[in-house]
Each structure stands twice: as C-alpha cells, then as structure tokens.
Scaffold this active site. Structure first.
Site, short mmCIF file in Angstrom:
data_model
loop_
_atom_site.label_atom_id
_atom_site.label_comp_id
_atom_site.label_asym_id
_atom_site.label_seq_id
_atom_site.Cartn_x
_atom_site.Cartn_y
_atom_site.Cartn_z
N HIS A 27 -4.95 6.37 1.46
CA HIS A 27 -3.96 6.28 2.54
C HIS A 27 -4.57 6.97 3.77
O HIS A 27 -4.40 8.17 3.97
CB HIS A 27 -2.67 6.97 2.10
CG HIS A 27 -1.51 6.80 3.04
ND1 HIS A 27 -0.21 6.75 2.62
CD2 HIS A 27 -1.46 6.70 4.40
CE1 HIS A 27 0.61 6.61 3.67
NE2 HIS A 27 -0.14 6.60 4.77
N HIS A 29 -5.49 6.03 7.93
CA HIS A 29 -5.55 5.14 9.10
C HIS A 29 -6.81 5.48 9.87
O HIS A 29 -6.96 6.61 10.33
CB HIS A 29 -4.34 5.37 10.00
CG HIS A 29 -3.04 5.07 9.34
ND1 HIS A 29 -2.43 3.84 9.46
CD2 HIS A 29 -2.25 5.82 8.54
CE1 HIS A 29 -1.30 3.86 8.76
NE2 HIS A 29 -1.17 5.04 8.18
N HIS A 207 3.98 0.81 3.49
CA HIS A 207 4.55 2.11 3.86
C HIS A 207 6.07 1.98 3.64
O HIS A 207 6.71 1.13 4.26
CB HIS A 207 4.22 2.34 5.34
CG HIS A 207 4.95 3.48 6.00
ND1 HIS A 207 4.38 4.21 7.01
CD2 HIS A 207 6.19 3.99 5.83
CE1 HIS A 207 5.24 5.13 7.42
NE2 HIS A 207 6.35 5.01 6.72
N GLU A 210 9.37 6.94 3.56
CA GLU A 210 8.96 8.21 4.16
C GLU A 210 10.14 8.68 5.00
O GLU A 210 10.85 9.61 4.68
CB GLU A 210 7.71 8.03 5.03
CG GLU A 210 7.29 9.32 5.73
CD GLU A 210 6.35 9.10 6.91
OE1 GLU A 210 5.71 10.07 7.32
OE2 GLU A 210 6.27 7.98 7.44
N ASP A 288 -3.72 10.53 5.55
CA ASP A 288 -2.95 9.74 6.51
C ASP A 288 -3.65 9.59 7.86
O ASP A 288 -4.37 8.63 8.09
CB ASP A 288 -1.54 10.33 6.66
CG ASP A 288 -0.51 9.31 7.15
OD1 ASP A 288 -0.86 8.15 7.37
OD2 ASP A 288 0.68 9.69 7.28
N ASP A 289 -3.41 10.55 8.78
CA ASP A 289 -4.03 10.54 10.12
C ASP A 289 -4.63 11.92 10.37
O ASP A 289 -4.06 12.72 11.11
CB ASP A 289 -2.97 10.24 11.18
CG ASP A 289 -2.32 8.88 10.98
OD1 ASP A 289 -2.90 7.88 11.43
OD2 ASP A 289 -1.24 8.82 10.35
#
Length: 349
Positions: A27, A29, A207, A210, A288-289
């Site tokens: 996961h 990006h 996604h 969340e 994630d980021d």
C-alpha cells in the site's frame, strides 16, 4: 513455521529485527513518496513555481486535519512531475529507500488521472515508473507490481477513459484500484469499469473503510470483487463483516502512521491494529504516502512497537501476511517466505 517463541526473546534490540526482517509493501502511492527536496529540484528543472520558499515550509504545510486536506497538497505537489525522467526519479527515490529498509517486494499505486488531467501522456507516466522498477529488480533483486488507481472523486466515465488508455500497457500493470477521497464516493459508482478490468485479467484492490463506513468494504468485496482491502480499519463496526474477512482471510493493508496523520485515530496508542490481529484478520503494515506522513515502512513498525507494544511475534506475523497477500506467483512467494523464516530462526544466534 516458527520455532519456539522463546527463541525470539533475544537481548538483541527490536530495531535490528525491524530493520533486518525481509518485508513486502502493498500500500504505497508513488506520488506520495515525493520528498520535498525532490519536489523543489523538479520544480526548478521544469520551471514550476511552488507556493513554498523552502523545504521547511513544505514540511510545515504537512499538518493535515483529514484525508481531503492532505489530498489538496498531494495533488499540488504532483504538478512538478512532467517528463518520463521525473517519474523515473520519483520511483527510484522510493525504491532506493525500500531497498535500504529491506523491502524485498513492493506493489506500487500510481494515479494517472492526476497527470493526464495536466496534459501528461499516459505512456510517459507508466514508462518512467516501470523503468525504475526494472532497474531496482536488476540492482537489488527487488521485485514489484504496478497497480493503477482511479480517482473516485472524478466520474465513472473518467475512470473508463483512463482504463482504455491503460490497455496498451496491460503487460506492465497487475491490478486496478479505487483511491482518493472516500467519503461520499462509494465503490458501487465504479462497478462497470471494475467488471471490465477483471474481464481483461486485472486483479482488483480498493481503498475502503478508512474514513468511509464498513458498508464500503462490503461493496468493494461484493460489487468490485476486491482481492484486498486497503485500510479496512472500520471493519470492526460490523461483526458479520469481520467474520467474513477472517473466514476468507481477505488481506487488509493497514497504514498506521497515515491513519494518525489524517486524524482517523488521534494517537497511535489508540490504533486498532492489535484488535485486528487478535480477531484473526490478515493484517499487513504499510506506509501509504511516506513523504507526507512522517515515515516509511520501518518507521511504521518502530512506532507500533513503541506506542502499541507490538512484539517480535506480531512483526513476524505482519510481514508474513504481506508476502502471502501479495500478487506474486506461488513459487516467488515461497522464496520470500523461506527467506523470512530463515531470518527469523537465525535472529539472535
């Protein structure tokens, strides 16, 4: 299989274990791995004016209230990516970090619509990213898969248009995914494009759960036929859903630091990762980021150890889950799982 648990209770620091253990990240990006330094460099190269004077100003701006406040800055940052080399450098900077943190396999998301909307060719994006993935495979033996995302705040017809642009590059893309602003954009809006993607041999992830409700997870599973749920932390609000996820061992790609940074949990010590593990869910840990959320995969594990008390056994389980949940072929999975078990049984001897 694990040897006696006491074998792991070594005097060695947790840090060495977290660093050394072979990891998979599912996961991530790629646009979210754009560090401020590279953002400035590419802005200067491409003659783009950023609304920040210094790297410190950018870091200062990374204080988010929720998913949307983050996305606004994330899309702004992505403006500096123009040519194939920019996408290469962005991807390479993440892969270098991944290799340093002993990530052996990574499955990377990219957002073509963020770029095609600015007039960038689909081919430019995918070729730049893919070239970096190939180089990392050669240089570090780091295996990877590429996952294309549809921005859910845009229309279903936009998603369809993007899917058609992707078809000539089908051999470079493993799966399709739903991402961006979750609330108010349920998965069922995108059924048609996901049906088409599956018919064309793409795997599906989404996604869900969340900021959005448990109902979005059900939709992702039943309507989009998602093989994995990205985040999924709100599944606990629906006992029937938890039961289903446990029975089918549907992987949840959880991103702890991201959840705290976006206000889903107000502190890591309140995160429900322990509860998810105890319920028997197939949980994995991811960043994630990372450029925006203060941390790559090791930082996530380290923070979980410090604030949630996850131990050697938990980390072994979480990393094992990630290899199992990956889109690798069975023989490749086995290779990494053997490497993982070899590391764990040899640790502290």
């Amino acid at each position: 299989p694990m040897t006696e648990p006491n074998q792991l209770q070594t005097p060695h620091p947790m840090e060495a274990f977290i660093h050394g253990i072979p990891k998979a990240e599912l996961h991530l990006h790629i646009e979210g791995a754009l560090e401020p330094e590279l953002m400035f460099e590419l802005a200067a190269k491409n003659d783009i004016k950023l609304p920040y004077e210094t790297v410190a100003d950018i870091r200062q701006a990374y204080k988010f209230q929720d998913l949307q406040s983050f996305l606004d800055i994330y899309y702004q940052g992505a403006q500096v990516l123009i040519d194939e080399d920019d996408f290469y450098r962005l991807t390479w900077s993440y892969l270098k970090k991944a290799a340093e943190q002993n990530i052996r396999h990574t499955e990377i998301f990219f957002d073509p619509q963020t770029h095609t909307a600015r007039g960038i060719q689909f081919e430019t994006i995918v070729k730049g990213i893919h070239r970096a993935l190939s180089d990392a495979g050669r240089q570090w033996g780091l295996s990877s898969r590429l996952i294309m995302c549809f921005l859910r705040h845009l229309s279903a017809s936009e998603a369809m248009k993007t899917f058609k642009q992707a078809l000539p590059f089908k051999n470079l893309i493993t799966a399709v995914r739903l991402d961006s602003s979750e609330l108010g954009f349920p998965p069922d809006k995108f059924r048609a494009v996901f049906d088409l993607a599956r018919r064309n041999g793409f795997k599906v992830v989404a996604h869900a759960g969340e900021e959005g409700p448990a109902e979005y997870i059900w939709q992702a599973l039943t309507l989009l036929k998602a093989a994995r749920i990205d985040h999924g932390i709100r599944c606990v609000e629906d006992a029937g859903l938890v039961k289903y996820l446990v029975k089918k061992q549907v992987p949840l790609t959880v991103c702890p630091l991201s959840n705290v940074k976006l206000g889903v949990f107000d502190h890591l010590s309140r995160h429900n990762l322990h509860q998810l593990l105890e319920l028997g869910l197939c949980v994995t840990v991811n960043s994630d980021d990372p450029a925006y959320f203060d941390g790559y995969i090791e930082d996530n594990f380290q923070a979980l150890h410090e604030h949630l008390g996850i131990d050697f056994e938990d980390i072994y389980k979480l990393t094992r889950n990630a290899f199992q949940a990956s889109f690798l072929a069975p023989a490749e999975k086995k290779k990494y799982l053997d490497e993982l078990d070899g590391f764990v049984s040899g640790f502290g001897h």
